[in-house]
Design a protein around this motif. Structure first.
Motif, PDB file in Angstrom:
ATOM      1  N   ASP A 187       8.522   0.979   6.928  1.00 55.84           N
ATOM      2  CA  ASP A 187       9.091   2.179   7.364  1.00 55.84           C
ATOM      3  C   ASP A 187       9.571   3.168   5.921  1.00 55.84           C
ATOM      4  O   ASP A 187       9.314   4.251   5.866  1.00 55.84           O
ATOM      5  CB  ASP A 187      10.194   1.848   8.149  1.00 55.84           C
ATOM      6  N   ILE A 188      10.178   2.262   5.091  1.00 60.77           N
ATOM      7  CA  ILE A 188      10.536   2.896   3.946  1.00 60.77           C
ATOM      8  C   ILE A 188      10.202   2.236   2.684  1.00 60.77           C
ATOM      9  O   ILE A 188      10.429   1.246   2.627  1.00 60.77           O
ATOM     10  CB  ILE A 188      12.248   3.053   4.025  1.00 60.77           C
ATOM     11  N   CYS A 189      10.014   3.012   1.545  1.00 60.00           N
ATOM     12  CA  CYS A 189       9.715   2.511   0.274  1.00 60.00           C
ATOM     13  C   CYS A 189      10.813   2.909  -0.487  1.00 60.00           C
ATOM     14  O   CYS A 189      10.892   4.082  -0.755  1.00 60.00           O
ATOM     15  CB  CYS A 189       8.242   2.773  -0.410  1.00 60.00           C
ATOM     16  N   VAL A 190      11.588   1.961  -1.373  1.00 60.88           N
ATOM     17  CA  VAL A 190      12.470   2.544  -2.172  1.00 60.88           C
ATOM     18  C   VAL A 190      12.023   2.266  -3.489  1.00 60.88           C
ATOM     19  O   VAL A 190      11.712   1.018  -3.961  1.00 60.88           O
ATOM     20  CB  VAL A 190      13.845   1.823  -2.004  1.00 60.88           C
ATOM     21  N   ILE A 191      12.134   3.409  -4.371  1.00 65.40           N
ATOM     22  CA  ILE A 191      11.561   2.910  -6.042  1.00 65.40           C
ATOM     23  C   ILE A 191      12.943   2.946  -6.834  1.00 65.40           C
ATOM     24  O   ILE A 191      13.567   4.023  -7.005  1.00 65.40           O
ATOM     25  CB  ILE A 191      10.621   3.968  -6.683  1.00 65.40           C
TER      26      ILE A 191
ATOM     27  N   LYS B 256       0.824  10.251  -0.177  1.00 63.55           N
ATOM     28  CA  LYS B 256       1.243   9.266   0.578  1.00 63.55           C
ATOM     29  C   LYS B 256       1.281   7.648   0.186  1.00 63.55           C
ATOM     30  O   LYS B 256       1.633   6.849   1.052  1.00 63.55           O
ATOM     31  CB  LYS B 256       0.344   9.265   1.854  1.00 63.55           C
ATOM     32  N   THR B 257       0.955   7.585  -1.027  1.00 61.79           N
ATOM     33  CA  THR B 257       0.424   6.322  -1.510  1.00 61.79           C
ATOM     34  C   THR B 257       1.049   6.024  -2.764  1.00 61.79           C
ATOM     35  O   THR B 257       1.209   6.848  -3.765  1.00 61.79           O
ATOM     36  CB  THR B 257      -0.981   5.912  -1.595  1.00 61.79           C
ATOM     37  N   VAL B 258       1.933   4.673  -2.980  1.00 63.92           N
ATOM     38  CA  VAL B 258       2.454   4.373  -4.334  1.00 63.92           C
ATOM     39  C   VAL B 258       1.478   3.166  -4.595  1.00 63.92           C
ATOM     40  O   VAL B 258       1.229   2.260  -3.608  1.00 63.92           O
ATOM     41  CB  VAL B 258       3.808   3.942  -4.039  1.00 63.92           C
ATOM     42  N   SER B 259       1.267   2.831  -6.026  1.00 65.62           N
ATOM     43  CA  SER B 259       0.709   1.556  -6.467  1.00 65.62           C
ATOM     44  C   SER B 259       1.798   1.136  -7.090  1.00 65.62           C
ATOM     45  O   SER B 259       2.576   1.667  -8.240  1.00 65.62           O
ATOM     46  CB  SER B 259      -0.691   1.922  -7.296  1.00 65.62           C
ATOM     47  N   ALA B 260       1.861  -0.328  -6.982  1.00 66.72           N
ATOM     48  CA  ALA B 260       2.975  -1.163  -8.037  1.00 66.72           C
ATOM     49  C   ALA B 260       2.177  -2.471  -8.297  1.00 66.72           C
ATOM     50  O   ALA B 260       1.792  -3.431  -7.588  1.00 66.72           O
ATOM     51  CB  ALA B 260       4.145  -1.443  -7.031  1.00 66.72           C
TER      52      ALA B 260
ATOM     53  N   TYR C  16       9.837   7.551   1.627  1.00 67.22           N
ATOM     54  CA  TYR C  16       9.966   7.193   0.228  1.00 67.22           C
ATOM     55  C   TYR C  16      11.485   7.636  -0.352  1.00 67.22           C
ATOM     56  O   TYR C  16      11.833   8.716   0.041  1.00 67.22           O
ATOM     57  CB  TYR C  16       9.120   7.610  -0.760  1.00 67.22           C
ATOM     58  N   VAL C  17      12.076   6.688  -0.969  1.00 64.75           N
ATOM     59  CA  VAL C  17      13.273   7.283  -1.458  1.00 64.75           C
ATOM     60  C   VAL C  17      13.020   6.892  -3.016  1.00 64.75           C
ATOM     61  O   VAL C  17      13.073   5.801  -3.392  1.00 64.75           O
ATOM     62  CB  VAL C  17      14.300   6.417  -0.970  1.00 64.75           C
ATOM     63  N   ILE C  18      13.064   7.881  -3.953  1.00 68.06           N
ATOM     64  CA  ILE C  18      12.831   7.651  -5.361  1.00 68.06           C
ATOM     65  C   ILE C  18      14.317   7.507  -6.123  1.00 68.06           C
ATOM     66  O   ILE C  18      15.129   8.361  -5.792  1.00 68.06           O
ATOM     67  CB  ILE C  18      12.169   8.753  -6.047  1.00 68.06           C
ATOM     68  N   ALA C  19      14.748   6.277  -6.387  1.00 66.32           N
ATOM     69  CA  ALA C  19      16.144   6.021  -7.156  1.00 66.32           C
ATOM     70  C   ALA C  19      15.852   5.527  -8.584  1.00 66.32           C
ATOM     71  O   ALA C  19      16.307   4.444  -8.698  1.00 66.32           O
ATOM     72  CB  ALA C  19      16.823   5.220  -6.147  1.00 66.32           C
TER      73      ALA C  19
ATOM     74  N   ARG D 196       7.390  16.234   1.547  1.00 64.90           N
ATOM     75  CA  ARG D 196       8.637  16.099   3.023  1.00 64.90           C
ATOM     76  C   ARG D 196       8.674  14.616   3.286  1.00 64.90           C
ATOM     77  O   ARG D 196       9.588  14.234   3.956  1.00 64.90           O
ATOM     78  CB  ARG D 196       8.018  16.912   3.987  1.00 64.90           C
ATOM     79  N   ARG D 197       7.584  13.551   2.616  1.00 66.12           N
ATOM     80  CA  ARG D 197       7.623  12.300   3.142  1.00 66.12           C
ATOM     81  C   ARG D 197       8.767  11.702   2.042  1.00 66.12           C
ATOM     82  O   ARG D 197       9.328  10.350   2.160  1.00 66.12           O
ATOM     83  CB  ARG D 197       6.555  11.367   2.822  1.00 66.12           C
TER      84      ARG D 197
END
Ligand SMILES: Cc1cc2nc3c(=O)[nH]c(=O)nc-3n(C[C@H](O)[C@H](O)[C@H](O)COP(=O)(O)OP(=O)(O)OC[C@H]3O[C@@H](n4cnc5c(N)ncnc54)[C@H](O)[C@@H]3O)c2cc1C
Ligand SMILES: NC(=O)c1ccc[n+]([C@@H]2O[C@H](COP(=O)([O-])OP(=O)(O)OC[C@H]3O[C@@H](n4cnc5c(N)ncnc54)[C@H](O)[C@@H]3O)[C@@H](O)[C@H]2O)c1
Length: 474
Positions: A8-12, A123-127, A137-140, A300-301
């Motif tokens: 649901d949520i990806c936090v960076i 819409k996509t993150v690669s890690a 997403y929440v960028i922190a 907006r995401r």
């Protein structure tokens, strides 16, 4: 290749902002992926608040031993084992670290990925090859020490907040570039632990604080032997055989200062590099990611919180913002970040706390109606503790509303909490006058400052006449 993660949520970033977001979301049973490339706990735990406050605590013990004579207690000059002080600092980090650990977060149901994260599209993150497609997403991702383009600096060994806490030997002469909170907190701690310390500041020391309150801190630093060079711009740095040296430019010309160690503390740069922000259509500038009042980015995401979001850079602000973004993400509730009630404390001795508007800010915005002060010297507890330097200052707007407050003195950080409640809840000066403050406490100073507002009423002729008249009625 690992299956795509679809939380649901990806936090960076697993610093103050990211950990708060992840823990709170997980508490609601939401699927969370947390990506961290460095140490869990981020700056605050590893290179910031925690080690600096632990070092300051060690310095305070030295100061307390030196002050013991005033209480009729004789002890010799304290002996500082600098390396053992660093063991103490490490011990404090280690004691807190389990709260921020991978194990703790996995026990909360969070999937932790230890890797650098990068957006590959909107819409996509690669890690590290792991693909994440989250609903939000929440960028922190925080900030790093800013290294200014000073001639010769890159070629010279220097410390920042990321390296200074690992230094095991005591610097003979620590030269600090930058007179903000990092520079002054660490300057005083090192001075108390036995180093000669010089701080050079291009502009004004503690420039974001009320100058009347900052002056109390600066006087104490000078009394303790910290050399403060105001209006001194560093124009060159040289490596040198015996140690680094800096060239400063002041109104009086150029001057060279020799150091044994150099600490650069001239502000922060947001960690935007390598995040793939362009690929994700997220706008940013030199201050950080651009956010709307609800902390949403131009995608907006995606939301941004903490140091990378371009606002005030404090752990409690990152935590506050983390709490805010979960409302739209989890409950689709609208939110708007407030900045008029934010507190901050500089943990020098004396501490300096500020909440909301300073006197100058309130004046500039046209909101200033009154300023009330009460000194520490008029407080019985401060007298008993023999810490009488300092004052509380209340900044009032229309109708006696407390729109700002400042406190400098013993335990100012703790006193800031009560005043933060007053400013945050839009209280009036009468609220501060009417609460009952246990005697003898330092918080009475805030209450006494509030009563100053009413002093003119006691002197008004019609009030005095009314009192006499009512007395005659029996
Ligand atoms: C010396 C010092 C003392 C301080 N003292 C105080 C204090 O007393 N009180 C206070 O309120 N504030 C203090 N601060 C400020 C406070 O530390 C910061 O405001 C706070 O840590 C910001 O939290 P954050 O979550 O935004 O970022 P951070 O804590 O920096 O966390 C960001 C995390 O993101 C990770 N990351 C970055 N990019 C990526 C990527 N692409 N992929 C994966 N992970 C990534 C980083 O490794 C880091 O762990 C201090 C700061 C310093 C430097
Ligand atoms: N107690 C706390 O809450 C606390 C403690 C430390 C840090 N922090 C956070 O970390 C942030 C960064 O702190 P900081 O002290 O690095 O930054 P800062 O921006 O607050 O202060 C840096 C100082 O360096 C000066 N400067 C810049 N370039 C210079 C040069 N070439 N020569 C001499 N002086 C120069 C600036 O004029 C400024 O006063 C703070 O804004 C704060 O949000 C908070």
């Amino acid at each position: 290749m690992a299956p795509i993660l679809k939380p649901d949520i990806c936090v960076i970033g697993a610093g103050s902002g990211g950990l708060t977001t992840a823990a709170a979301a997980a508490a609601f049973g939401v699927k969370v992926v947390l990506v961290e490339r460095g140490k869990m706990g981020g700056d605050c735990l590893n290179y910031g608040c925690v080690p600096s406050k632990a070092l300051i605590a060690a310095g305070k013990h030295v100061a307390a031993i030196r002050e013991a004579k005033r209480f009729g207690i004789s002890v010799g000059e304290p002996q500082v084992d600098f390396s053992a002080v660093k063991d103490h600092v490490r011990g404090v980090i280690d004691a807190i670290a389990p709260n921020d650990s991978v194990e703790r977060f996995e026990s909360l149901g969070v999937t932790v990925v230890k890797s650098h994260a990068e957006f590959v599209d909107e819409k996509t993150v690669s890690a590290a090859g792991q693909i994440v497609q989250a609903r939000r997403y929440v960028i922190a991702a925080g900030s790093s020490p800013f290294v200014p383009p000073i001639d010769g600096l890159k070629e010279t060994p220097f410390f920042t907040n990321e390296t200074i806490f690992d230094l095991r030997e005591r610097p003979d002469h620590l030269v600090v570039i930058g007179g903000g909170p990092i520079g002054l907190e660490l300057a005083q701690a090192h001075r108390r632990l036995g180093s000669k310390v010089t701080v050079v500041e291009a502009g004004t020391f503690l420039g974001r604080d009320d100058p009347e309150l900052a002056a109390v801190v600066l006087d104490r630093l000078r009394e303790e032997g910290v050399s403060l060079r105001k209006g001194a711009k560093v124009v060159a740095v040289r490596k040198g055989e015996a140690g680094p040296s800096i060239t400063i430019e002041t109104g009086g010309g150029r001057e060279e200062i020799a150091a044994s160690h150099l600490l650069v503390a001239v502000g922060r740069a947001p960690n935007v590099e390598g995040l793939g922000l362009k690929a994700a259509s997220i706008d940013y500038d030199a201050k950080g990611i651009k956010v709307r009042p609800d902390l949403r980015t131009t995608n907006r995401r995606v939301y941004a919180v903490g140091d990378i979001a371009g606002g005030p850079q404090f752990t409690h602000v990152a935590n506050y913002q983390a709490g805010l973004v979960l409302r739209p993400i989890l409950f689709r509730l609208p939110v708007k970040e407030r900045r008029d009630h934010l507190p901050h404390v500089t943990f020098t001795d004396p501490e300096l706390g500020q909440i909301g508007a300073t006197e100058a800010e309130a004046k500039a915005s046209g909101a200033l109606k009154d300023v009330l002060r009460w000194p520490y010297a008029e407080n019985d507890r401060a007298q008993a503790e023999r810490h009488t330097d300092g004052l509380v200052k209340l900044v009032l707007g229309k109708g006696g509303r407390i729109i700002g407050a400042g406190v400098v003195g013993l335990a100012a950080g703790e006193m800031t909490n009560m005043l933060s409640l007053a400013v945050g809840k839009n209280m009036a000066v009468s609220d501060l006058r009417d609460f009952i403050s246990p005697y003898p406490t330092l918080s009475e100073i805030g209450k006494r400052a509030a009563t100053v507002y009413y002093r003119p009423y006691t002197e008004k002729a019609f009030v005095r006449r009314a009192v006499r008249l009512l007395a005659r009625l029996g």
